[in-house]
Design an enzyme around this catalytic site. Structure first.
Site, PDB file in Angstrom:
ATOM      1  N   ASP A 146     -28.599  49.788 -36.394  1.00 10.16           N
ATOM      2  CA  ASP A 146     -29.364  50.472 -35.346  1.00 10.16           C
ATOM      3  C   ASP A 146     -30.521  49.536 -34.985  1.00 10.16           C
ATOM      4  OD1 ASP A 146     -30.190  52.828 -33.740  1.00 10.16           O
ATOM      5  OD2 ASP A 146     -31.908  52.832 -35.068  1.00 10.16           O
ATOM      6  N   SER A 147     -31.223  49.874 -33.901  1.00  8.32           N
ATOM      7  CA  SER A 147     -32.394  49.081 -33.536  1.00  8.32           C
ATOM      8  C   SER A 147     -33.527  49.267 -34.544  1.00  8.32           C
ATOM      9  CB  SER A 147     -32.878  49.506 -32.151  1.00  8.32           C
ATOM     10  OG  SER A 147     -33.219  50.890 -32.182  1.00  8.32           O
ATOM     11  N   GLY A 205     -33.253  50.502 -26.178  1.00  7.99           N
ATOM     12  CA  GLY A 205     -32.946  51.374 -25.045  1.00  7.99           C
ATOM     13  C   GLY A 205     -33.668  51.046 -23.758  1.00  7.99           C
ATOM     14  N   CYS A 244     -26.023  53.828 -33.259  1.00  7.95           N
ATOM     15  CA  CYS A 244     -26.998  53.746 -32.174  1.00  7.95           C
ATOM     16  C   CYS A 244     -26.234  53.971 -30.873  1.00  7.95           C
ATOM     17  CB  CYS A 244     -27.629  52.352 -32.204  1.00  7.95           C
ATOM     18  SG  CYS A 244     -28.706  51.962 -30.828  1.00  7.95           S
ATOM     19  N   ASN A 245     -26.602  55.003 -30.143  1.00  7.90           N
ATOM     20  CA  ASN A 245     -25.910  55.291 -28.880  1.00  7.90           C
ATOM     21  C   ASN A 245     -26.105  54.155 -27.879  1.00  7.90           C
ATOM     22  OD1 ASN A 245     -25.073  58.445 -28.779  1.00  7.90           O
ATOM     23  ND2 ASN A 245     -26.849  58.130 -30.083  1.00  7.90           N
ATOM     24  N   THR A 246     -27.293  53.565 -27.897  1.00  6.27           N
ATOM     25  CA  THR A 246     -27.608  52.505 -26.942  1.00  6.27           C
ATOM     26  C   THR A 246     -26.730  51.277 -27.198  1.00  6.27           C
ATOM     27  OG1 THR A 246     -29.886  53.308 -26.885  1.00  6.27           O
ATOM     28  CG2 THR A 246     -29.504  51.075 -26.067  1.00  6.27           C
ATOM     29  N   CYS A 290     -29.509  60.072 -28.970  1.00 13.08           N
ATOM     30  CA  CYS A 290     -30.087  58.869 -29.595  1.00 13.08           C
ATOM     31  C   CYS A 290     -30.312  59.242 -31.048  1.00 13.08           C
ATOM     32  CB  CYS A 290     -31.409  58.511 -28.919  1.00 13.08           C
ATOM     33  SG  CYS A 290     -32.411  57.300 -29.813  1.00 13.08           S
ATOM     34  N   THR A 291     -29.871  58.373 -31.941  1.00 12.84           N
ATOM     35  CA  THR A 291     -29.915  58.730 -33.363  1.00 12.84           C
ATOM     36  C   THR A 291     -31.346  58.898 -33.892  1.00 12.84           C
ATOM     37  OG1 THR A 291     -29.621  56.368 -33.851  1.00 12.84           O
ATOM     38  CG2 THR A 291     -27.658  57.765 -33.926  1.00 12.84           C
ATOM     39  N   HIS A 292     -32.304  58.268 -33.220  1.00 17.09           N
ATOM     40  CA  HIS A 292     -33.710  58.454 -33.636  1.00 17.09           C
ATOM     41  C   HIS A 292     -34.163  59.911 -33.466  1.00 17.09           C
ATOM     42  CE1 HIS A 292     -34.044  54.063 -33.337  1.00 17.09           C
ATOM     43  NE2 HIS A 292     -35.278  54.124 -33.787  1.00 17.09           N
TER      44      HIS A 292
HETATM   45  N1  DGL Z   1     -31.233  54.760 -31.889  1.00 16.32           N
HETATM   46  C1  DGL Z   1     -30.901  54.264 -30.589  1.00 16.32           C
HETATM   47  C2  DGL Z   1     -29.868  55.195 -29.936  1.00 16.32           C
HETATM   48  O1  DGL Z   1     -29.167  55.923 -30.621  1.00 16.32           O
HETATM   49  C3  DGL Z   1     -31.977  53.978 -29.570  1.00 16.32           C
HETATM   50  C4  DGL Z   1     -33.287  53.451 -29.950  1.00 16.32           C
HETATM   51  C5  DGL Z   1     -33.793  52.303 -29.109  1.00 16.32           C
HETATM   52  O2  DGL Z   1     -34.148  52.479 -27.934  1.00 16.32           O
HETATM   53  O3  DGL Z   1     -33.832  51.239 -29.677  1.00 16.32           O
HETATM   54  O4  DGL Z   1     -29.731  55.169 -28.741  1.00 16.32           O
END
Ligand code: DGL
Length: 263
Positions: free
Chosen positions: A15-16, A48, A78-80, A186-188
């Site tokens: 992930d980021s 993102g 991470c969805n992004t 978004c996983t965050h």
């Molecule tokens: N965790 C990331 C997601 O699921 C996004 C976080 C980011 O912008 O880096 O999209």
């Protein structure tokens, strides 16, 4: 099938930053033997708000680190990163690549005839992957897009109060429209469930974590055994690595899907 009796599979989870820990936490809850290698690319977060090509490059670089570590599979938690890279990486890499999908399908099914709101980053909102999913589901008119840029960075730094303030503004839109189903794309944001519930008690939250974990475990035929899966955490940022590791340990603690500070 990658698993066999001699070797415990090694799975790279990226992930980021901190977001993918919400997925790793669910993976660690299962009684499967696996070694997870987690890479949080904090040196380049947030993803993102970047160009799609940059997100692809960054994700690719992390996957190369995983390949050097001889992983058996990679999960883009991470969805992004998934939106920007998954299909190309699947063509290019020699190991299976799993990704995230915003849980709009279950949300639409659970709320027939209603609009739903998707909280996600700019990249996820604008990428083709989401447009395709919406048109496959015939749901283009039913999904309200909420751009949450800035939110992931606050989670990466454990700034829960500031995150709540930002969310307060974001949630005015679905609240004003009487939308109940919120998809955490978004996983965050999974770590912000308590804040969202406080601000918007009527909201029903959907995220893609469990679906992804189920799909990965099934596809890799992970071997169910007694005992705990193992994990190793790595964060790419040189500054504050220790702080990041402390926050990560807190976030990995068991809970109801939120961060442990406000339980
Ligand atoms: N965790 C990331 C997601 O699921 C996004 C976080 C980011 O912008 O880096 O999209």
């Amino acid at each position: 099938m990658i698993n066999n009796k001699e070797r415990v599979p090694k799975i790279g989870v990226m992930d980021s930053g901190m977001g993918g820990l919400s997925v790793l936490r669910e993976l660690l809850d299962l009684p499967y033997s696996a070694n997870f290698l987690y890479y949080g690319d904090l040196a380049h977060a947030p993803y993102g708000e970047k160009k799609t090509s940059e997100v692809f490059e960054l994700t690719h670089n992390v996957c190369n680190v995983f390949l050097k570590e001889e992983v058996d599979a990679i999960l883009l938690a991470c969805n992004t990163a998934t939106s920007a890279s998954a299909s190309k990486l699947r063509e290019e890499l020699s190991v299976p690549v799993f990704g995230m999908e915003p849980a709009i399908k279950p949300a639409l099914l659970a709320h027939p005839g209603e609009k739903i709101a998707l909280l996600a980053t700019s990249v996820t909102h604008r990428e083709e992957k989401l447009q395709e999913l919406k048109s496959e589901l015939g749901a283009s008119e039913r999904v309200i897009h909420l751009n949450c840029d800035g939110l992931a960075t606050l989670v990466d730094h454990g700034k829960w109060e500031e995150a709540k303030l930002l969310l307060k503004n974001i949630l005015k839109i679905p609240q004003g429209q009487g939308i109940r189903a919120l998809v955490l794309g978004c996983t965050h944001y999974v770590f912000l469930k308590n804040e969202i519930k406080d601000l918007y008690p009527e909201a029903i939250l959907h995220d893609g974590n469990q679906g992804t974990v189920r799909h990965l475990v099934r596809s890799l035929h992970l071997d169910e055994k007694e005992g705990q899966p193992n994990y190793t955490l790595f964060f790419s940022s040189d500054t504050n690595r220790e702080k990041a590791e402390d926050l990560a340990s807190l976030l990995l603690q068991k809970g109801s899907g939120s961060h442990p500070h406000n339980k």
